[in-house]
Design an enzyme around this catalytic site. Sequence first.
Site, PDB file in Angstrom:
ATOM      1  N   HIS A 105       0.838  -1.199   0.000  1.00 13.52           N
ATOM      2  CA  HIS A 105       0.000   0.000   0.000  1.00 13.52           C
ATOM      3  C   HIS A 105       0.867   1.241   0.000  1.00 13.52           C
ATOM      4  CE1 HIS A 105       0.700  -0.814   4.258  1.00 13.52           C
ATOM      5  NE2 HIS A 105       0.456   0.452   4.503  1.00 13.52           N
TER       6      HIS A 105
ATOM      7  N   HIS B 260       1.461   3.811   2.047  1.00  8.60           N
ATOM      8  CA  HIS B 260       2.071   4.520   3.172  1.00  8.60           C
ATOM      9  C   HIS B 260       3.582   4.601   2.979  1.00  8.60           C
ATOM     10  CE1 HIS B 260      -1.468   3.923   6.152  1.00  8.60           C
ATOM     11  NE2 HIS B 260      -1.546   5.066   5.491  1.00  8.60           N
TER      12      HIS B 260
ATOM     13  N   ASP C 244       6.013   4.266   4.949  1.00  6.16           N
ATOM     14  CA  ASP C 244       6.857   3.220   5.517  1.00  6.16           C
ATOM     15  C   ASP C 244       6.779   1.927   4.702  1.00  6.16           C
ATOM     16  OD1 ASP C 244       4.246   2.942   6.301  1.00  6.16           O
ATOM     17  OD2 ASP C 244       4.717   2.054   8.243  1.00  6.16           O
ATOM     18  N   HIS C 245       5.989   1.967   3.637  1.00  4.98           N
ATOM     19  CA  HIS C 245       5.938   0.805   2.751  1.00  4.98           C
ATOM     20  C   HIS C 245       6.387   1.130   1.344  1.00  4.98           C
ATOM     21  CE1 HIS C 245       3.726  -1.912   5.536  1.00  4.98           C
ATOM     22  NE2 HIS C 245       3.462  -0.757   6.094  1.00  4.98           N
TER      23      HIS C 245
ATOM     24  N   HIS D 178      -7.269  -1.668   5.774  1.00  5.03           N
ATOM     25  CA  HIS D 178      -6.187  -0.740   6.132  1.00  5.03           C
ATOM     26  C   HIS D 178      -6.326   0.618   5.448  1.00  5.03           C
ATOM     27  CE1 HIS D 178      -2.455   0.431   7.867  1.00  5.03           C
ATOM     28  NE2 HIS D 178      -1.885   0.638   6.691  1.00  5.03           N
TER      29      HIS D 178
ATOM     30  N   ASP E   2       0.111  -4.173   5.841  1.00  3.91           N
ATOM     31  CA  ASP E   2      -0.752  -3.780   6.958  1.00  3.91           C
ATOM     32  C   ASP E   2      -2.180  -4.160   6.584  1.00  3.91           C
ATOM     33  OD1 ASP E   2       1.520  -2.778   7.956  1.00  3.91           O
ATOM     34  OD2 ASP E   2       0.993  -0.652   7.725  1.00  3.91           O
TER      35      ASP E   2
ATOM     36  N   GLU F 257       1.925  -8.381   9.835  1.00  7.71           N
ATOM     37  CA  GLU F 257       2.276  -7.231  10.662  1.00  7.71           C
ATOM     38  C   GLU F 257       1.787  -7.478  12.080  1.00  7.71           C
ATOM     39  OE1 GLU F 257       0.127  -4.113  11.545  1.00  7.71           O
ATOM     40  OE2 GLU F 257      -1.667  -4.456  10.358  1.00  7.71           O
TER      41      GLU F 257
ATOM     42  N   HIS G 211       6.845  -5.572  11.675  1.00  4.88           N
ATOM     43  CA  HIS G 211       6.108  -4.330  11.807  1.00  4.88           C
ATOM     44  C   HIS G 211       5.488  -4.211  13.202  1.00  4.88           C
ATOM     45  CE1 HIS G 211       3.528  -1.000  10.598  1.00  4.88           C
ATOM     46  NE2 HIS G 211       4.116  -0.990   9.414  1.00  4.88           N
TER      47      HIS G 211
END
Lengths: 497, 898
Positions: free
Chosen positions: A45, A47, A49-50, A133, A154, A179, A390
């Site tokens: 996805h 975000h 952090d991804h 998510h 996530d 996660e 995570h």
Amino acid sequence: MNGKRIMFDCGMHMGYADHRRYPDFSRISKSGDFDNVLSCIIITHFHLDHIGALPYFTEVCGYNGPIYMTYPTKALAPLMLDDYRKVMVGRGEEQQFTNENILNCMKKVTAVDIKQTVQVDKDLLIRPYYAGHVLGAAMFYATMGDAAMVYTGDYNMTPDRHLGAAQIDRLHLDLLITESTYGKTIRDSKYAREREFLKAVHNCVANGGKVLIPTFALGRAQELCILLDDYWERMNLKVPIYFSSGLTIQANLYYKVLISWTSQKVKDTYATRNAFNFKNVQSFERSLIHAPGPCVLFATPGMLSGGFSLEVFKHWAPCESNLITLPGYCVAGTVGHKLSDKTTKVDVDKDTQIDVRCKIHRLSFSPHTDEKGIMDLVKFLSPKNVILVHGEIKNMDYLKGRIESELGLQCYYPSNNETVTFPTTHFVKADASASFIRSSLTPNFKFVKDVTTETAPVQVLDERVTQGILTMEKGQKLKILHEDEVLTITGTEHIEV
Amino acid sequence: MEQELFSNFEQTLKNQTKTSLKPFSVARSLIINPSTTDQTISSIIQTLSQNPQLHSNHVITLLSEISLVRPHFSATVTAVIRSISFNHPDILPRAAALALYTLVSLPLASDSDLIPAYSEMTEGLFLSLCFGSSVPVRHRLLLDAERFDVRPSILLTVFLGFTKDPYPYVRKAALDGLIGLCNRVVFKDGGMIKGCYLRGVELLSDTEDCVRCSAVRMVCQWGKLLVEISEDKSKRDSSDALYVQLCSMVRDMSMNVRIEAFNALGKVEMVSQYLLMQTLSKKVIEENKISGIFSGKHFLSQALSVAGAFLHGLEDEFYEVRSSACYSLRMPAIFSAELAEKVFGLLMDVLNDDSIVVRLGALETMHHIAVSGHLKVQEMHLHMFLGTLVDMNSSIRITSRKVLRLTKFDNMPMFKLAVDSLIHSLEMYPQDEPDVLFVIFGIGRNQGRFAASITEETFLEMEPCLASNWDFNSSRTAANLTLAISASLSHEMQQHLYIIPPTIFSYAVTMLGRISNGLTEVMDRSTLLSYLSHCSSSTGPHYIEAEDDVATEVNGQITISLVADPLEPHDLEYNNIKFVLADIAEIWQPLTKLGCTSELLTVLRHWKEELRTHITDSCQPDSILTFTLQYLRVMKLLSKAWWHTMCPLDPIYNRIWDVGYILQKLETKLRELRYRFIGLSKEEELHLEELTLVVCTLRLSIFYPPYHASALKKLFMYKETSTEHSRFLTELMKTLQKEESNPYNFREPLELFSLKQLELSRNLRWMRAELDIQIQDNDWVNPIPFVAGLPVGIPLKMKLHNTPAGTKLWLKMSRSTDVVHYVFIDLKEFEGFDEMREFKYMAPFYKTPKADSFVLVLIIGMECLAEEASCYRGYGPSHELVYLCKEKEVFFSSVKNT
């Protein structure tokens, strides 16, 4: 996996501002020849952090292999990355990639749809599943030969106002990487959480206060906005709700288009009204920060790590009647994280210290699944091995204990740079004799009446598969023969296997 | 032709080398043709049966078709099919299955000896096909297994075995078969039941959604069976185990499985409380909180799998699951008060749901809780709950009220909030009125103390100005009055009664119709009326010993027995009328000034209906009542006319003809009031006169010139009779004397007009007449004969009520608008007294037309002697007429025709 390497997500650490924020790509290949080492990159996805390091990896480090992500992620990721780039530039840092880099990077991306099976190469298959998510988040199922695994990214096991719950088939898996952000929390009904949030906001605006809701531009903002918009409608409130930046409004536009990725309810109401056409929402202007009277403001970024939300925070925090909501999870090092420790004086940057007198409401809305959700998913999938990622170490340790004791599965939580290996399923191809195939086609019941076993006194079993006997002759392929055939070959009356 | 086709069929069938459908289509055309002879058909059968292996599928299709089209061949067909399917084991499985289907669908051969053997044969065929290698056939046969008359014991084994089939749809069919079997056959063998149950449990973790779906249902059915046969001691344990199994399925990823799981949860009857408690909380309840019957690990695993089952269900993404969860929550909800409270708390949040089905489900479960007596509304929930009273959806409102009716309130603020919300909902949805009133009555009776104090509060505000602020048309008033009545009939202690002032009951009388509509389930209108009049007649604090007589509860249905009515019904009516008349004076002014004509009209209409309920005998109308009704009608017309004339927004001249018509009607009605009632007091007469003048002025203000003179005349006549003048009259006189021709000048006096209260004297008598023809059934078929140009006599029977001696009566006979003939009726010729005179009379009609037939309209009119004389020339009344009866049509036919 069976000799293939897949990179799941290519994110960055939000707490650092130096080289540590990106993964150490040199561990993949010292020579920098990533294309041959990696089979593909899968992004779950949008975000940061991804996905945060993806343009850096492709454009600066020079990876040119296939990249997979879902359609909404592909649509929204450039927005997200560009916003981040602007924040960096705004902070006076050296930008790691340009907008052009982002666009070029996106050209390398292959978009996939939910449950669409993609043949990456001869052996490697991937298939995304809906993960809740955020819009477009997916869990990825990957098989390489006989080995199969799921990487969840996530996910959220309970539906919310705008997204559905994660959904996956019951698969035979060797490995599940899940996660575990909330590895040790069990949340009760979301209704109670909604009620508390609405009460806090309503009380604040009723007393003439201003509400600052720092959120990620995508996801929580829409969720909370649907919630507030509904409530405003029902209670006939007239207090303005603002969206801070163009990004969020643009993001709303995407949500309106990507209706098929949202929850069942939003899809159902779509026929009459697009749920993302908020009735009470206006866009915010900088001059309104000091305007009198109550209001509700959605501002980015979510963890008060800089940008507009931090700026507004500096102005509003010292006033007692105001309210600041904090997301459930804040990365260490951000202002949001400092606030959650109930400190009254917060150092925003080197020179400024803010005396925080306003009320603080911790949002327990989270697009992440909780402990129970993780356990439910692991139980549903029942893989052979589980890897937790995570999450915080102590939570993962606790969860590992639960998974191992309750579900009897192997569980690991490797730290960075640690390698875990385990055997995978490997099917052996064997020839089947004609008579075995024939007997396999017709059911063959065997009745067991065993009083001694506790489980079930009467059992009717289909015996046809167990009649096969695997034989291995020297220099020949494996072969499955029918029981009777083996009997005639060996010349014995009875065989015990 | 037939022969030709048949030989064609035979030939091609014999000669063909590769498969072709041609011969079969030829045969089919022969079979379905009704004119084909039986002989041909039987030869077809024979040909078909000769070499079936070749195209068994088509052969059997054709044979089954023959059996359908020609039932008398069914025996032959049966025999052929049987021989094919049993003697040729190598035919295609699909063909064999088709044969089997055809066999079981055909009526059995008459020779009953064969039946056992026959059914054994079908059973054998069924089994051999099931165990054959064709999966579609296996699947289909399992689905329809009930049709094949297979012994249950064998069927059970077959089903149980196939639950392990590699093909998911076969597994599903087998599970469904087991469910069906469980319902049809009684099983006693514990081992077998357990075996089946455990197989179902095993399949709960199947990889296919559809199999899991059926497995959930199967586990539920067989699990219940298992609970039934287990010993008393272990009953609870096995039931718990079943519940745990089902709960573990509510987190399935497939929506259908979840729905089935919740449906199944609702069917389990007996579960331990701690498990139920656990289903309502996601966090595992600590062990030591529950008595330590359950040992550690076993308990923990159970608790873990049921934890929060219902919470998950209620926050599911799909409304189907949510509503199913709402439904199955009924089971824990009625289990204990503690659980009920938790469930209620959960359901309160569900009321926020966006799906109507779910909200309704939640309310119905609440109703269930309420019926079981566990409902306890907390203050924090009340706001949410009462919100459903104003829901957009009517069935939600209805259910919500159903729950509310059974709710008990702990304190006064809560009760008041509930009543206020009900009234609020009534204002938003007036169509709900009867039901809302019923609920108010219900909760008021349950909590008489609160109801009484609310009544006290609301009515205290009203009392000083004597209910002048009361809008007797508002639902709020109806609700408040209902509450007051309910308080007096409370189930609680009776001393609250005295708090309610008797005037309230008399107010309630004015809204009798609406209130009694709401209370139809409790008491009928006349009971309510007599109760109200009873209560309102007593003054001051009174102790009704008769209370118990008033309301005695029998089987929850309240039947009200009547207390002896101390008052004459006429008194009651009179009271009612007095109220109405007083209220008209009260509300007419402000409402017309504000331009709220429509509201005013509604009120008037409502009163009219209210009063009309008092009419007991339409042949013997009560004079006062009639007067009031007539007066109300006048007020209605006056309000309309007023609005048309005075409303500044209305472009008057667009509607001038409307107004003219209304004014005309108004004048007639007023004249009737003025002259048809005998015994009017001076005040009453003046009141009516003033109204007449108002009408005149209204007319003047629109159509100025032609009416000026007559209005002036009226005014002067009035001046002579009255002693004191209202402001309206003085102003009117000034205007008239100014002799100005501007109609707007008449607005000024009209602005000053105020309606006075009309005090009716009780000895009012209403003048009326009955007119009848002595000939029976006079109509077109049975007319009175006449000769054109010659007078004709009409035999009449007249009855006059309340006609004093000096009255001048005329019989008006009109053939058309311009041919009118009057006959004077001499009262001296009537027998009887003022109250009632009867008279038979042959009325002559002179102006018979030169026509085959005509209709004459007869009516009796009274001359208004006080009115100014009209300029009517010729024989007839010299003043305006007021008519005393309905028009009567008389039919005439020329003698030539008869």
